[in-house]
Design a protein around this motif. Structure first.
Motif, PDB file in Angstrom:
ATOM      1  N   SER A 182      11.528  75.483 -12.784  1.00 24.90           N
ATOM      2  CA  SER A 182      12.069  74.299 -12.113  1.00 24.90           C
ATOM      3  C   SER A 182      12.200  74.518 -10.617  1.00 24.90           C
ATOM      4  O   SER A 182      11.866  73.637  -9.827  1.00 24.90           O
ATOM      5  N   ALA A 194      10.283  72.247  -7.870  1.00 23.92           N
ATOM      6  CA  ALA A 194      11.066  71.356  -7.019  1.00 23.92           C
ATOM      7  C   ALA A 194      11.182  71.837  -5.585  1.00 23.92           C
ATOM      8  O   ALA A 194      11.344  71.021  -4.672  1.00 23.92           O
ATOM      9  N   GLY A 247      16.465  72.988 -20.764  1.00 28.57           N
ATOM     10  CA  GLY A 247      17.352  72.607 -19.678  1.00 28.57           C
ATOM     11  C   GLY A 247      18.592  73.467 -19.700  1.00 28.57           C
ATOM     12  O   GLY A 247      18.888  74.129 -20.702  1.00 28.57           O
ATOM     13  N   TYR A 288      19.285  72.439 -14.243  1.00 25.75           N
ATOM     14  CA  TYR A 288      17.825  72.492 -14.165  1.00 25.75           C
ATOM     15  C   TYR A 288      17.231  72.018 -15.479  1.00 25.75           C
ATOM     16  O   TYR A 288      17.740  72.339 -16.551  1.00 25.75           O
ATOM     17  N   VAL A 289      16.153  71.255 -15.379  1.00 33.28           N
ATOM     18  CA  VAL A 289      15.387  70.787 -16.537  1.00 33.28           C
ATOM     19  C   VAL A 289      13.959  71.263 -16.344  1.00 33.28           C
ATOM     20  O   VAL A 289      13.399  71.176 -15.245  1.00 33.28           O
ATOM     21  N   PRO A 341      10.226  71.441 -15.848  1.00 33.06           N
ATOM     22  CA  PRO A 341       9.383  70.402 -15.245  1.00 33.06           C
ATOM     23  C   PRO A 341       8.633  69.543 -16.268  1.00 33.06           C
ATOM     24  O   PRO A 341       8.456  68.342 -16.042  1.00 33.06           O
ATOM     25  N   ARG A 381       9.739  68.480 -19.013  1.00 33.59           N
ATOM     26  CA  ARG A 381      10.696  67.614 -19.717  1.00 33.59           C
ATOM     27  C   ARG A 381      11.428  66.655 -18.771  1.00 33.59           C
ATOM     28  O   ARG A 381      12.281  65.887 -19.206  1.00 33.59           O
ATOM     29  N   GLN A 382      11.128  66.715 -17.481  1.00 32.24           N
ATOM     30  CA  GLN A 382      11.810  65.848 -16.529  1.00 32.24           C
ATOM     31  C   GLN A 382      11.371  64.406 -16.702  1.00 32.24           C
ATOM     32  O   GLN A 382      10.285  64.124 -17.183  1.00 32.24           O
ATOM     33  N   GLY A 412      18.240  65.397 -17.860  1.00 35.62           N
ATOM     34  CA  GLY A 412      19.120  65.734 -16.740  1.00 35.62           C
ATOM     35  C   GLY A 412      20.353  64.845 -16.720  1.00 35.62           C
ATOM     36  O   GLY A 412      21.468  65.321 -16.490  1.00 35.62           O
ATOM     37  N   ARG A 428      14.485  64.694  -4.501  1.00 33.53           N
ATOM     38  CA  ARG A 428      14.577  64.202  -5.883  1.00 33.53           C
ATOM     39  C   ARG A 428      15.953  64.498  -6.479  1.00 33.53           C
ATOM     40  O   ARG A 428      16.559  63.642  -7.109  1.00 33.53           O
TER      41      ARG A 428
END
Length: 161
Positions: A33, A37, A76, A89-90, A92, A94-95, A100, A125
């Motif tokens: 993550s 990000a 997550g 954090y999740v 990527p 599963r975002q 979240g 974000r």
């Protein structure tokens, strides 16, 4: 053991307190993550340092929750330290599916008097996510106080009366 169940598309995810065996999978979510990000932010610790931190500090000494799929995969994590939301954090992959938001709802339920958190200013974000969920920016810094030396912003959430 406390658990929360939530429906995501199409798998079932359980939110539960982290156990020692969750430390390394949670660290991997954090690493993926963070890389996705914050590609321009210098990490203060290498991958093995992050794994050790989760194994020896985060999971055993902080209130850590994980999102776990039916197949046992950790997707997550949420770390609370008193009234501070220390980590959220999740994975990527599963975002964008509400996980979240569900982790944040759990944090608010566990800390009904309010929460504070820090995020990097470049993480637009995350900032938009927290603002959508009622957090307000209350302090901006040049990053001199964080290990990454990256400008950050403090967010605060207080319940409406």
């Amino acid at each position: 053991m406390s658990t929360w169940r939530t429906r995501l598309h199409p798998e079932t995810t359980t939110l539960r307190r982290a156990e020692p065996a969750d430390a390394l999978p949670a660290a991997e979510v954090w690493l993926r993550s963070f890389a996705a990000a914050l590609p321009t932010v210098r990490r203060a610790h290498d991958d093995d340092g992050v794994r050790g931190w989760f194994t020896h500090v985060v999971v055993p000494h902080h209130e850590t929750w994980v999102a776990v799929e039916e197949d046992g995969a950790v997707t997550g994590l949420l770390v609370l330290d008193g009234g501070e939301l220390d980590q959220l954090y999740v994975d990527p992959d599963r975002q964008g599916r509400g996980l979240g938001g569900r982790l944040l709802a759990l944090a608010k339920e566990l800390r009904p008097d309010g929460l504070d958190l820090w995020t990097f200013q470049v993480n637009a974000r995350a900032r938009a996510f927290y603002e959508r969920h009622g957090f307000v920016a209350t302090e901006w810094t040049d990053g001199a106080r964080n290990e990454e030396r990256e400008p950050d912003v403090r967010y605060t959430w207080r319940p409406t009366v």
